[in-house]
Design a protein around this motif. Structure first.
Motif, PDB file in Angstrom:
ATOM      1  N   PRO A 142      52.895  37.361   4.180  1.00  0.00           N
ATOM      2  CA  PRO A 142      52.627  38.768   3.858  1.00  0.00           C
ATOM      3  C   PRO A 142      51.603  38.977   2.753  1.00  0.00           C
ATOM      4  O   PRO A 142      50.807  39.923   2.814  1.00  0.00           O
ATOM      5  CB  PRO A 142      54.012  39.300   3.454  1.00  0.00           C
ATOM      6  N   SER A 143      51.595  38.132   1.728  1.00  0.00           N
ATOM      7  CA  SER A 143      50.634  38.325   0.643  1.00  0.00           C
ATOM      8  C   SER A 143      49.199  38.189   1.144  1.00  0.00           C
ATOM      9  O   SER A 143      48.279  38.839   0.627  1.00  0.00           O
ATOM     10  CB  SER A 143      50.890  37.329  -0.493  1.00  0.00           C
ATOM     11  N   HIS A 144      48.996  37.363   2.166  1.00  0.00           N
ATOM     12  CA  HIS A 144      47.666  37.248   2.747  1.00  0.00           C
ATOM     13  C   HIS A 144      47.254  38.557   3.423  1.00  0.00           C
ATOM     14  O   HIS A 144      46.083  38.966   3.345  1.00  0.00           O
ATOM     15  CB  HIS A 144      47.631  36.119   3.782  1.00  0.00           C
ATOM     16  N   MET A 145      48.196  39.207   4.081  1.00  0.00           N
ATOM     17  CA  MET A 145      47.880  40.482   4.730  1.00  0.00           C
ATOM     18  C   MET A 145      47.479  41.531   3.692  1.00  0.00           C
ATOM     19  O   MET A 145      46.607  42.372   3.953  1.00  0.00           O
ATOM     20  CB  MET A 145      49.070  40.964   5.557  1.00  0.00           C
ATOM     21  N   THR A 146      48.087  41.497   2.533  1.00  0.00           N
ATOM     22  CA  THR A 146      47.722  42.435   1.463  1.00  0.00           C
ATOM     23  C   THR A 146      46.259  42.229   1.065  1.00  0.00           C
ATOM     24  O   THR A 146      45.510  43.198   0.881  1.00  0.00           O
ATOM     25  CB  THR A 146      48.635  42.225   0.247  1.00  0.00           C
ATOM     26  N   GLU A 147      45.838  40.980   0.931  1.00  0.00           N
ATOM     27  CA  GLU A 147      44.445  40.682   0.600  1.00  0.00           C
ATOM     28  C   GLU A 147      43.504  41.196   1.687  1.00  0.00           C
ATOM     29  O   GLU A 147      42.445  41.771   1.386  1.00  0.00           O
ATOM     30  CB  GLU A 147      44.254  39.169   0.444  1.00  0.00           C
ATOM     31  N   LEU A 148      43.881  40.992   2.932  1.00  0.00           N
ATOM     32  CA  LEU A 148      43.011  41.401   4.035  1.00  0.00           C
ATOM     33  C   LEU A 148      42.901  42.922   4.129  1.00  0.00           C
ATOM     34  O   LEU A 148      41.834  43.457   4.443  1.00  0.00           O
ATOM     35  CB  LEU A 148      43.537  40.822   5.347  1.00  0.00           C
ATOM     36  N   ARG A 149      43.996  43.616   3.852  1.00  0.00           N
ATOM     37  CA  ARG A 149      43.950  45.084   3.861  1.00  0.00           C
ATOM     38  C   ARG A 149      42.971  45.595   2.800  1.00  0.00           C
ATOM     39  O   ARG A 149      42.228  46.562   3.028  1.00  0.00           O
ATOM     40  CB  ARG A 149      45.333  45.677   3.616  1.00  0.00           C
ATOM     41  N   ALA A 150      42.982  44.950   1.635  1.00  0.00           N
ATOM     42  CA  ALA A 150      42.087  45.369   0.551  1.00  0.00           C
ATOM     43  C   ALA A 150      40.621  45.170   0.956  1.00  0.00           C
ATOM     44  O   ALA A 150      39.765  46.027   0.694  1.00  0.00           O
ATOM     45  CB  ALA A 150      42.401  44.587  -0.716  1.00  0.00           C
ATOM     46  N   PHE A 151      40.333  44.043   1.617  1.00  0.00           N
ATOM     47  CA  PHE A 151      38.958  43.790   2.044  1.00  0.00           C
ATOM     48  C   PHE A 151      38.553  44.784   3.131  1.00  0.00           C
ATOM     49  O   PHE A 151      37.431  45.308   3.128  1.00  0.00           O
ATOM     50  CB  PHE A 151      38.802  42.359   2.550  1.00  0.00           C
ATOM     51  N   GLU A 152      39.475  45.076   4.064  1.00  0.00           N
ATOM     52  CA  GLU A 152      39.175  46.045   5.112  1.00  0.00           C
ATOM     53  C   GLU A 152      38.866  47.410   4.498  1.00  0.00           C
ATOM     54  O   GLU A 152      37.922  48.097   4.922  1.00  0.00           O
ATOM     55  CB  GLU A 152      40.346  46.165   6.086  1.00  0.00           C
ATOM     56  N   ALA A 153      39.633  47.800   3.484  1.00  0.00           N
ATOM     57  CA  ALA A 153      39.407  49.097   2.845  1.00  0.00           C
ATOM     58  C   ALA A 153      38.022  49.152   2.201  1.00  0.00           C
ATOM     59  O   ALA A 153      37.318  50.167   2.293  1.00  0.00           O
ATOM     60  CB  ALA A 153      40.494  49.356   1.802  1.00  0.00           C
ATOM     61  N   GLU A 154      37.610  48.046   1.564  1.00  0.00           N
ATOM     62  CA  GLU A 154      36.273  48.034   0.955  1.00  0.00           C
ATOM     63  C   GLU A 154      35.195  48.092   2.024  1.00  0.00           C
ATOM     64  O   GLU A 154      34.187  48.800   1.873  1.00  0.00           O
ATOM     65  CB  GLU A 154      36.087  46.789   0.087  1.00  0.00           C
ATOM     66  N   ALA A 155      35.391  47.357   3.117  1.00  0.00           N
ATOM     67  CA  ALA A 155      34.419  47.398   4.206  1.00  0.00           C
ATOM     68  C   ALA A 155      34.298  48.813   4.781  1.00  0.00           C
ATOM     69  O   ALA A 155      33.191  49.281   5.078  1.00  0.00           O
ATOM     70  CB  ALA A 155      34.813  46.408   5.301  1.00  0.00           C
ATOM     71  N   GLN A 156      35.420  49.498   4.937  1.00  0.00           N
ATOM     72  CA  GLN A 156      35.410  50.876   5.428  1.00  0.00           C
ATOM     73  C   GLN A 156      34.634  51.767   4.458  1.00  0.00           C
ATOM     74  O   GLN A 156      33.799  52.582   4.868  1.00  0.00           O
ATOM     75  CB  GLN A 156      36.849  51.391   5.572  1.00  0.00           C
ATOM     76  N   ARG A 158      32.313  51.007   2.471  1.00  0.00           N
ATOM     77  CA  ARG A 158      30.893  50.659   2.389  1.00  0.00           C
ATOM     78  C   ARG A 158      30.175  50.775   3.733  1.00  0.00           C
ATOM     79  O   ARG A 158      29.066  50.276   3.891  1.00  0.00           O
ATOM     80  CB  ARG A 158      30.735  49.255   1.808  1.00  0.00           C
ATOM     81  N   GLY A 159      30.819  51.407   4.719  1.00  0.00           N
ATOM     82  CA  GLY A 159      30.137  51.679   5.973  1.00  0.00           C
ATOM     83  C   GLY A 159      30.147  50.552   6.976  1.00  0.00           C
ATOM     84  O   GLY A 159      29.388  50.575   7.954  1.00  0.00           O
ATOM     85  N   MET A 160      31.017  49.564   6.786  1.00  0.00           N
ATOM     86  CA  MET A 160      31.107  48.456   7.726  1.00  0.00           C
ATOM     87  C   MET A 160      32.352  48.556   8.596  1.00  0.00           C
ATOM     88  O   MET A 160      32.761  47.583   9.219  1.00  0.00           O
ATOM     89  CB  MET A 160      31.132  47.111   6.976  1.00  0.00           C
ATOM     90  N   GLY A 161      32.957  49.726   8.624  1.00  0.00           N
ATOM     91  CA  GLY A 161      34.234  49.884   9.312  1.00  0.00           C
ATOM     92  C   GLY A 161      34.203  49.522  10.784  1.00  0.00           C
ATOM     93  O   GLY A 161      35.185  49.014  11.331  1.00  0.00           O
ATOM     94  N   GLU A 162      33.060  49.751  11.446  1.00  0.00           N
ATOM     95  CA  GLU A 162      32.985  49.463  12.880  1.00  0.00           C
ATOM     96  C   GLU A 162      32.912  47.964  13.166  1.00  0.00           C
ATOM     97  O   GLU A 162      33.079  47.527  14.307  1.00  0.00           O
ATOM     98  CB  GLU A 162      31.775  50.161  13.508  1.00  0.00           C
ATOM     99  N   LEU A 163      32.688  47.153  12.119  1.00  0.00           N
ATOM    100  CA  LEU A 163      32.547  45.707  12.301  1.00  0.00           C
ATOM    101  C   LEU A 163      33.806  44.930  11.947  1.00  0.00           C
ATOM    102  O   LEU A 163      33.874  43.727  12.206  1.00  0.00           O
ATOM    103  CB  LEU A 163      31.373  45.185  11.464  1.00  0.00           C
ATOM    104  N   VAL A 164      34.778  45.589  11.322  1.00  0.00           N
ATOM    105  CA  VAL A 164      35.998  44.883  10.920  1.00  0.00           C
ATOM    106  C   VAL A 164      37.222  45.575  11.514  1.00  0.00           C
ATOM    107  O   VAL A 164      37.228  46.788  11.702  1.00  0.00           O
ATOM    108  CB  VAL A 164      36.136  44.782   9.380  1.00  0.00           C
ATOM    109  N   GLN A 165      38.237  44.782  11.798  1.00  0.00           N
ATOM    110  CA  GLN A 165      39.469  45.321  12.390  1.00  0.00           C
ATOM    111  C   GLN A 165      40.637  44.473  11.912  1.00  0.00           C
ATOM    112  O   GLN A 165      40.617  43.243  12.025  1.00  0.00           O
ATOM    113  CB  GLN A 165      39.375  45.265  13.919  1.00  0.00           C
ATOM    114  N   LEU A 166      41.653  45.120  11.353  1.00  0.00           N
ATOM    115  CA  LEU A 166      42.844  44.405  10.910  1.00  0.00           C
ATOM    116  C   LEU A 166      43.792  44.232  12.096  1.00  0.00           C
ATOM    117  O   LEU A 166      44.154  45.211  12.755  1.00  0.00           O
ATOM    118  CB  LEU A 166      43.543  45.175   9.782  1.00  0.00           C
TER     119      LEU A 166
END
Length: 435
Positions: A142-156, A158-166
Motif C-alpha cells: 500500500p505505501s507504494h500506491m501512495t507514492e504513485l498517487r502523488a506522482f499521478e497528481a503531479e503529472a495531472q 503539469r498537463g501530462m494527465g493523458e499519458l499516465v493512468q493509475l
C-alpha cells in the motif's frame, strides 16, 4: 581521415545485446597525433551523446574509447528510459538557493528531456534500436500506491494527465499476468529500447557528422595546460578542450575524482524466445520496474524474450551466478515461466553517487568531467550530454547549476566507499520492510 571499417561481429561482453547488433563497425586504434576542438574520453552514452551535440554545432570532435563503443554500462543496461531522476530530492534541496521558485519546474522538465533527445535523434538519424513506448511503475504494497498517487497528481497538474493512468489490482491483470502487484502507474511517455544499438547508432551519426572515433585506445594520461591533450600507447589527441566521460570504468585523475563515484553491479538475464507466452505475461509490451529501493526490472525484447534484471550488488564485485540469483525472481513474478531456459546472462557496473546527483565539473580550465547516474543512465546521460555540449560552447547556466552541488568524497575510494554503500542499501531495505 578516420575511416570506419566493417570487420565482422564486434567482440563485446557476451549478452543478448551483443548477439543482436545492427552495426558491427570497428573503428580504428588511435595512432599518431590528431588535432581537434574537443577530445572526449569514453565511448558510452555520455561521450557519444555529447559528440553528436558538438558535431551538430560544427565542432571537430574525437571520441577515444579503451574497449569498444558501448562496451560498458551503455551497452549492458536494462534498456528503460524513464522519467525517474535518481537524486531528485537532493537536487531540489541543493539547487533551491540558485533557482529559487523555479527549482521544481527545472527538475520536472529535466525528467523528460532525455526522452525528447533520444526520440528526435532516432528519427533524425534513422537509428534502429527497437524503440517502444509504455512503462509500468509497479506497487507491491500500500505505501507504494501512495507514492504513485502523488506522482499521478503531479503529472495531472503539469498537463501530462493523458499519458499516465493509475491501475488497481484488477486493472493490472490486463497488463501483467503476475500475482505480485497491488497496482501500478502506467506511463506512456516512458520508453524502452535496445541500448547498445542506440549507442552504436549515435556513434555512427557522430562519425557521419565528421567526428573521429577511436576504439581499443586506452587513455594513459591527460595533459593539462593551454592546449590539453590525451595520450594513449600509440597516439595523442591535442584539443582546445577535453571531456572525461568514462563514468565508473576509468581510473584517470584519481587525485580529484577518487572517492566520488562507486561501482554497483547489476545482473541481467534473457530467456529463450517465449512465443505466445510473451503476449500472455505482458500483453501490452510494457517495460516494468517495481517501487522497491533495490528493485527488479524487466521488458520484452523485439524477438519476444523476457529481459530481466535486478538485485544490485553494492560490494562492487560481480555475481558468480546471475541466473541462479534471478531465476527465482522471474518465477515469482511469472509462475508460468517456471523452468524457462535462460540463454544470456551478464553484469552491468553502474556508477553510484552517494547523494545520487550527477557529477559535472572541471579538473582544470579546459578539462571537464561528467559522471554518476546511479542506475538511470540512458535518459540522464543524454540530458547531461546536451548540458556539457552547451558548456563546452560557452553556455554555462545549466552546467553551473549542477557543478555547484556539493558531493561527498569518501576517503580511501572504493575500499571504503563500497562497504559504506552496501551498509546504506541494507539500511534502506530494512526501512522499506517497515513501511
Amino acid at each position: 581521415m578516420n575511416a570506419a571499417v566493417n570487420k565482422g561481429p564486434a567482440q563485446r561482453a557476451p549478452s543478448y545485446y551483443s548477439a543482436s547488433l545492427n552495426d558491427t563497425t570497428e573503428y580504428p586504434t588511435l595512432k599518431g597525433t590528431v588535432q581537434v576542438d574537443v577530445a572526449i574520453i569514453g565511448g558510452g552514452f555520455t561521450g557519444v551523446a555529447t559528440a553528436v551535440e558538438l558535431a551538430e554545432r560544427g565542432l571537430k570532435v574525437a571520441i577515444v574509447e579503451t574497449n569498444r563503443i558501448g562496451w560498458g554500462a551503455s551497452g549492458r543496461n536494462g534498456g528503460q528510459v524513464t522519467g525517474s531522476l535518481s537524486g531528485d530530492e537532493a537536487m531540489r534541496t541543493q539547487m533551491r538557493d540558485r533557482l529559487g521558485a523555479e527549482v521544481d519546474d527545472f527538475i520536472w522538465h529535466l525528467r523528460w528531456r532525455g526522452h525528447q533527445i533520444i526520440e528526435q535523434r532516432v528519427e533524425r538519424y534513422g537509428i534502429q534500436c527497437d524503440l517502444k513506448h509504455g512503462h509500468l511503475h509497479a506497487a507491491m504494497k500500500p505505501s507504494h500506491m501512495t507514492e504513485l498517487r502523488a506522482f499521478e497528481a503531479e503529472a495531472q497538474r503539469r498537463g501530462m494527465g493523458e499519458l499516465v493512468q493509475l491501475l488497481d489490482r484488477d486493472a493490472m491483470q490486463q497488463h501483467l499476468h503476475s500475482p505480485l502487484y497491488l497496482g501500478a502507474l502506467k506511463n506512456r511517455r516512458n520508453l524502452h529500447l535496445h541500448p547498445l544499438n542506440l549507442c552504436l547508432g549515435e556513434a555512427r551519426a557522430a562519425h557521419d557528422l565528421g567526428a573521429l572515433v577511436f576504439e581499443n585506445s586506452e587513455v594513459l594520461e591527460i595533459v593539462h595546460g593551454p592546449r590539453p591533450a590525451v595520450v594513449t600507447a600509440q597516439g595523442r589527441i591535442e584539443a582546445r578542450q577535453v571531456m572525461l566521460a568514462g563514468d565508473v570504468y576509468h581510473k584517470l585523475e584519481k587525485r580529484q575524482l577518487k572517492g566520488k563515484i562507486f561501482p554497483a553491479m547489476g545482473g541481467i538475464v534473457t530467456t529463450a524466445p517465449l512465443g505466445e507466452l510473451a503476449e500472455q505475461i505482458n500483453p501490452q509490451d510494457l517495460a516494468v520496474y517495481d517501487c522497491r529501493f533495490v528493485l527488479d526490472y524487466y521488458r520484452l525484447t523485439a524477438d519476444k524474450r523476457l529481459l530481466f534484471g535486478g538485485g544490485a550488488n553494492y560490494s562492487g564485485r560481480d555475481s558468480r551466478d546471475i541466473e541462479g540469483e534471478l531465476r527465482p525472481c522471474i518465477e515469482r513474478t511469472f509462475p508460468v515461466l517456471k523452468g524457462v531456459p535462460i540463454e544470456f546472462q551478464w553484469s552491468c557496473a553502474m556508477g553510484i553517487v552517494v547523494n545520487r546527483i550527477p557529477q559535472l565539473g572541471k579538473l582544470s580550465d579546459n578539462v571537464w568531467y561528467c559522471q554518476g547516474y546511479s542506475g538511470h543512465g540512458i535518459a540522464t546521460s543524454h540530458i547531461m550530454g546536451e548540458i556539457m555540449a552547451e558548456a563546452l560552447t560557452g553556455t554555462l547556466e545549466k552546467f553551473d547549476t549542477f557543478a555547484a552541488c556539493k558531493h561527498i568524497k569518501v576517503p580511501m575510494g572504493d575500499l571504503l566507499g563500497n562497504p559504506l554503500l552496501a551498509a546504506g542499501m541494507w539500511y534502506y531495505q530494512m526501512l522499506e520492510k517497515l513501511r
